[in-house]
Enzyme design. Structure first.
Site, short mmCIF file in Angstrom:
data_model
loop_
_atom_site.label_atom_id
_atom_site.label_comp_id
_atom_site.label_asym_id
_atom_site.label_seq_id
_atom_site.Cartn_x
_atom_site.Cartn_y
_atom_site.Cartn_z
N ARG A 8 0.84 -1.20 0.00
CA ARG A 8 0.00 0.00 0.00
C ARG A 8 0.87 1.25 0.00
O ARG A 8 0.40 2.36 0.17
CB ARG A 8 -0.91 0.02 1.23
CG ARG A 8 -1.88 -1.12 1.18
CD ARG A 8 -2.94 -1.09 2.24
NE ARG A 8 -3.51 -2.41 2.37
CZ ARG A 8 -4.32 -2.97 1.49
NH1 ARG A 8 -4.69 -2.31 0.41
NH2 ARG A 8 -4.77 -4.20 1.65
N ASP A 69 9.42 -8.49 2.40
CA ASP A 69 9.45 -8.36 3.86
C ASP A 69 10.90 -8.07 4.24
O ASP A 69 11.83 -8.58 3.61
CB ASP A 69 8.95 -9.64 4.55
CG ASP A 69 8.65 -9.37 6.02
OD1 ASP A 69 8.19 -8.26 6.34
OD2 ASP A 69 8.87 -10.26 6.85
N PHE A 152 13.93 5.94 7.55
CA PHE A 152 12.85 5.56 8.46
C PHE A 152 13.34 4.41 9.34
O PHE A 152 14.49 3.97 9.21
CB PHE A 152 11.59 5.14 7.66
CG PHE A 152 11.77 3.83 6.93
CD1 PHE A 152 12.45 3.76 5.73
CD2 PHE A 152 11.26 2.64 7.46
CE1 PHE A 152 12.62 2.55 5.07
CE2 PHE A 152 11.41 1.43 6.81
CZ PHE A 152 12.10 1.39 5.61
N TYR A 154 14.93 1.93 11.66
CA TYR A 154 16.17 1.87 12.45
C TYR A 154 17.34 2.60 11.77
O TYR A 154 18.48 2.47 12.22
CB TYR A 154 16.56 0.40 12.69
CG TYR A 154 15.52 -0.39 13.47
CD1 TYR A 154 15.58 -0.45 14.86
CD2 TYR A 154 14.49 -1.06 12.83
CE1 TYR A 154 14.64 -1.17 15.60
CE2 TYR A 154 13.54 -1.79 13.55
CZ TYR A 154 13.62 -1.83 14.93
OH TYR A 154 12.68 -2.53 15.64
N LYS A 175 21.62 5.35 0.56
CA LYS A 175 20.80 4.18 0.88
C LYS A 175 20.28 3.50 -0.38
O LYS A 175 20.20 2.28 -0.45
CB LYS A 175 19.64 4.61 1.79
CG LYS A 175 19.14 3.45 2.61
CD LYS A 175 18.09 3.84 3.57
CE LYS A 175 17.33 2.61 3.98
NZ LYS A 175 16.08 2.92 4.64
N ARG A 181 17.12 -3.57 0.42
CA ARG A 181 15.99 -3.57 -0.52
C ARG A 181 16.48 -3.29 -1.94
O ARG A 181 16.06 -3.94 -2.88
CB ARG A 181 14.98 -2.51 -0.09
CG ARG A 181 13.59 -2.72 -0.66
CD ARG A 181 12.56 -1.83 -0.01
NE ARG A 181 12.44 -2.09 1.41
CZ ARG A 181 12.99 -1.35 2.38
NH1 ARG A 181 13.69 -0.28 2.08
NH2 ARG A 181 12.86 -1.67 3.64
#
Ligand code: IMP
Length: 198
Positions: A8, A69, A152, A154, A175, A181
């Site tokens: 979402r 995940d 965002f 940690y 990042k 990711r």
């Protein structure tokens, strides 16, 4: 070909759409396919959760579906918070609460034992219902205090290997190159580009 991203988060959908542009993919999110069920992330591994989410959506849409995940594993805490990363300090806790709990539990852990990694698992289900998994990791260590405000979760307490600053201080451009990711996504994109062209 259509690819449904089981998220979402519009940022995730847009990011993948950009990466796959010109390769024959129409990338859409859950809202675009009218999927409004909640899928509980109750698996014991990142793989299990990503697979559960991707399969639940794929069963309904019957086209290519992707779910991810991710979380933080800290060696001195036996791999915690791991799959519990989002719920580490309870259901209504904030990122600040979760970082505080982590830092409190590591107060006596010396530098050499503060190793940790972010992990991300992406599950892609094809139109025949076969699941393909891709993973990415980013090794680093846990700082003694939260530093920086970028990102965002940690990010303010995680120092990626080869750096002295936290992800919170390094910012999103760094990042985007180094993250768990990004690394998993690079593998997915390479795979989907081949499928889109065939
Ligand atoms: P999810 O995979 O988006 O559900 O992420 C699970 C949790 O892991 C998040 O709520 C964060 O607490 C943590 N996490 C995952 N990826 C990151 C990251 O890139 N930076 C910081 N925290 C992260």
């Amino acid at each position: 070909m259509k690819l449904v991203v089981a998220s979402r988060n519009p940022g995730k959908v847009t990011e993948l759409r950009d990466l796959l542009q010109g390769n024959g993919w129409e990338v859409v999110g859950l809202a675009d396919v009218g999927f409004d069920q909640e899928v509980t992330e109750d698996g014991y591994t990142f793989e299990a959760n990503a697979r559960k989410k991707a399969r639940a959506v794929a069963k309904k849409v019957r086209t290519w579906t992707l779910a991810d995940d991710s979380g933080l594993e800290v060696d001195a805490l036996g791999g915690e918070p791991g799959v519990q990363s989002a719920r580490y300090a309870g259901d209504n806790a904030s990122d600040t609460d979760r970082m505080k709990k982590l830092l409190d539990r590591m107060i006596a852990v010396p530098d050499e034992n503060r190793t940790a990694r972010f992990r991300c698992v992406i599950c892609l289900v094809d139109p025949k219902g076969r699941a393909h998994t891709f993973s990415g990791r980013c090794e680093g260590r846990i700082a003694h205090h939260a530093r920086g405000h970028a990102g965002f979760g940690y990010d303010p307490v995680f120092i990626p290997d080869g750096n002295s600053k936290t992800f919170g201080e390094l910012g999103l451009d760094v990042k985007r190159r180094l993250s768990h990711r990004a690394r998993a996504m690079q593998k997915v994109v390479a795979y989907l580009r081949k499928q889109g062209k065939s």
